[in-house]
Design an enzyme around this catalytic site. Structure first.
Site, PDB file in Angstrom:
ATOM      1  N   HIS A 137      11.600 -15.145  24.199  1.00 18.23           N
ATOM      2  CA  HIS A 137      12.934 -14.629  24.593  1.00 18.23           C
ATOM      3  C   HIS A 137      13.420 -14.211  23.334  1.00 18.23           C
ATOM      4  O   HIS A 137      13.193 -14.593  22.204  1.00 18.23           O
ATOM      5  CB  HIS A 137      13.779 -15.596  25.318  1.00 18.23           C
ATOM      6  CG  HIS A 137      15.223 -15.048  25.652  1.00 18.23           C
ATOM      7  ND1 HIS A 137      16.211 -14.916  24.860  1.00 18.23           N
ATOM      8  CD2 HIS A 137      15.663 -14.732  26.723  1.00 18.23           C
ATOM      9  CE1 HIS A 137      17.255 -14.625  25.517  1.00 18.23           C
ATOM     10  NE2 HIS A 137      16.915 -14.507  26.602  1.00 18.23           N
ATOM     11  N   ASP A 214      11.256 -23.745  22.869  1.00 14.60           N
ATOM     12  CA  ASP A 214      12.312 -23.060  23.705  1.00 14.60           C
ATOM     13  C   ASP A 214      12.148 -23.513  25.122  1.00 14.60           C
ATOM     14  O   ASP A 214      11.323 -22.923  25.781  1.00 14.60           O
ATOM     15  CB  ASP A 214      12.412 -21.637  23.603  1.00 14.60           C
ATOM     16  CG  ASP A 214      13.216 -20.877  24.431  1.00 14.60           C
ATOM     17  OD1 ASP A 214      13.886 -21.419  25.292  1.00 14.60           O
ATOM     18  OD2 ASP A 214      13.436 -19.661  24.474  1.00 14.60           O
ATOM     19  N   GLN A 217      13.761 -22.239  30.203  1.00 16.82           N
ATOM     20  CA  GLN A 217      13.449 -22.085  31.570  1.00 16.82           C
ATOM     21  C   GLN A 217      12.445 -23.385  32.027  1.00 16.82           C
ATOM     22  O   GLN A 217      12.284 -23.413  33.241  1.00 16.82           O
ATOM     23  CB  GLN A 217      12.442 -20.728  31.583  1.00 16.82           C
ATOM     24  CG  GLN A 217      13.070 -19.450  31.376  1.00 16.82           C
ATOM     25  CD  GLN A 217      14.355 -19.223  32.404  1.00 16.82           C
ATOM     26  OE1 GLN A 217      14.128 -19.766  33.370  1.00 16.82           O
ATOM     27  NE2 GLN A 217      15.085 -18.495  32.049  1.00 16.82           N
ATOM     28  N   LYS A 240      20.956 -23.177  33.101  1.00 12.59           N
ATOM     29  CA  LYS A 240      19.856 -22.986  33.501  1.00 12.59           C
ATOM     30  C   LYS A 240      19.453 -23.965  34.664  1.00 12.59           C
ATOM     31  O   LYS A 240      18.789 -23.656  35.399  1.00 12.59           O
ATOM     32  CB  LYS A 240      18.630 -22.763  32.570  1.00 12.59           C
ATOM     33  CG  LYS A 240      19.117 -21.751  31.387  1.00 12.59           C
ATOM     34  CD  LYS A 240      18.610 -20.240  31.860  1.00 12.59           C
ATOM     35  CE  LYS A 240      18.655 -19.524  30.730  1.00 12.59           C
ATOM     36  NZ  LYS A 240      18.848 -18.022  31.007  1.00 12.59           N
ATOM     37  N   CYS A 378      15.370  -9.522  27.911  1.00 12.62           N
ATOM     38  CA  CYS A 378      15.717  -9.991  26.548  1.00 12.62           C
ATOM     39  C   CYS A 378      14.140 -10.443  26.146  1.00 12.62           C
ATOM     40  O   CYS A 378      14.191 -11.396  25.443  1.00 12.62           O
ATOM     41  CB  CYS A 378      16.596 -11.127  26.731  1.00 12.62           C
ATOM     42  SG  CYS A 378      18.336 -10.744  26.946  1.00 12.62           S
TER      43      CYS A 378
END
Ligand code: 7TS
Length: 420
Positions: A137, A214, A217, A240, A378
């Site tokens: 991202h 990261d 998600q 999220k 993104c």
């Protein structure tokens, strides 16, 4: 158990997971859009919030809204207890070794920037290298690219194959004594790929290189265990995984956090201030300047309670069932191409339709009450890798149903009919 006390009793032949039990907890899911029932398939952008989380957020404002760590009065003490209680819930949820390793931030983007402008700034110099992947991202690209440009360092990119999977062999060969940090996405928002993060970390550690993951998600779909992954930093956002916007976490190993310079300066992050000398607070407070996002922190603790009450393993199994179902359905559509067909995938499905722009697909689906996201998500380098300007993306949560998948498929047929 749901808010209204329903439990699931399994009878023969019934699926082990009934989303209807939980849909009642999400008021927005029963609303209509343009006179059609809402089919919310944009969970990768933001998950919906259950009433249990809203109640906790509201309760804070109604009964004990006040600032934390600074008042002797009852309200401030209650707020501080709830605020720090949430930190312990988060620590426990991701299995961090200490609550000192849980830094409150404003989201994944903020967490990654914190590491880039503290750890990165301190450890990366001219000629050094930072490794990221082709499926990041923008929030795990831009801070590193800026830093590398400023320092005269090099950004190296792990390639991905046509299925949207990492080339782990290429990654191994990239690591060297010049590598100062690896930044890797756990689950890709554009492709759904679940990366072999534990292996990525182990390889980097052979070179004593820290790894930032990261996890934006991954958090809604998997049980994350930072000690098992052995990652050095793990970044994620509350919204999220069914919490509020404007709040997130940076997990960092304590010894690393302690070595890092503060990010922002102000109240809370100091022990004492004079015009001659500033003594910084201990971790994690050293990184938490200013009045924090108190209600959102407390509500994030409630979101974790909610997720645990549903059960992440059950969520992952059911979402996998949904992914298999939607994949089979969409594969049958002539002219539709899936973008991201990794073997190990979360419930995110990106696709393109021959000669129809994703924006048109999103608009026509919207008119039928179906919320998907279209664009580059993104993750422009992913689009460039697949030689497309954008995709349409449907992303599923545990409250989505197979009937909603059918509505999506019918909607796509309508789009094709309209544009043919
Ligand atoms: N990393 C990944 C993998 C993401 O999917 C996102 C948000 C972020 C970082 C940034 O999170 P934030 O909370 O700081 O904004 N992804 C998306 C998306 O896929 N659609 O909208 C936002």
């Amino acid at each position: 158990m749901s808010r209204n006390g329903d439990t699931q009793i399994l009878t023969k032949g019934q699926t082990a997971f009934d989303p209807q039990v939980y849909r009642k907890d999400f008021p927005v899911l029963s609303r209509e859009v343009y006179g059609k029932p809402l089919v919310y398939l944009d969970n990768a952008a933001s998950g919906q919030m259950p009433v249990q989380v809203m109640d906790v957020w509201k309760h804070y404002h109604e009964f004990y809204h006040s600032n934390v760590h600074r008042g002797v009065h009852a309200l401030s003490q209650q707020a501080t207890d709830a605020y720090e209680g949430a930190r312990e819930k988060i620590r426990n949820h991701i299995n961090a070794a200490s609550e000192k390793e849980i830094v409150y931030t404003y989201g994944t983007t903020d967490s990654i920037n914190l590491v880039a402008y503290t750890y990165g700034n301190q450890h990366i110099s001219e000629g050094d290298e930072v490794i990221i992947s082709h499926m990041e991202h923008h929030s795990n690209i831009v801070p590193w690219k800026r830093l590398c440009d400023e320092k005269g360092a090099r950004l190296k990119v792990i390639p991905i194959n046509d299925a949207g999977e990492l080339d782990v062999e290429a990654y191994r060969e990239m690591l060297s004594e010049r590598t100062k940090l690896v930044g890797i996405v756990h689950v890709s928002n554009a492709l759904g790929t679940i990366n072999p993060v534990k292996e990525i970390v182990a390889e980097a550690h052979k070179w004593n290189v820290p790894v930032l993951v990261d996890g934006a998600q991954a958090m809604p779909h998997t049980q994350v265990d930072v000690q098992d992954l052995d990652c050095d930093f793990y970044a994620f956002s509350s919204h999220k995984y069914y919490g509020p916007t404007g709040f997130g976490v940076l997990y960092g190993k304590k010894d690393l956090l302690e070595q890092m310079q503060p990010f922002r300066g102000g109240g809370e992050m100091i022990l004492s201030v004079s015009f001659d000398e500033i003594i910084y607070n201990k971790v994690p407070y050293k990184f938490e300047a200013g009045t924090p996002s108190i209600a959102n922190a407390i509500a994030t603790g409630a979101a974790i309670d909610y997720l645990n009450s549903v059960g992440l393993e059950r969520i992952a199994a059911y979402e996998h069932e949904l992914l298999t179902y939607v994949t089979e359905k969409l594969e049958q559509i002539d002219g539709l191409k899936l973008i991201g067909t990794a073997e190990n995938k979360a419930s995110v499905i990106s696709f393109v339709l021959e000669n129809i722009h994703p924006h048109d697909i999103g608009t026509v689906l919207d008119q039928q009450g179906i919320a998907i996201r279209t664009g580059h998500h993104c993750a422009q380098p992913v689009m460039e890798r697949f030689n497309i300007p954008a995709t349409s993306r449907a992303s599923f949560a545990f409250y989505n149903t197979k009937e909603e998948v059918d509505v999506l498929a019918e909607g796509i047929y309508k789009v094709i009919e309209l544009f043919s």
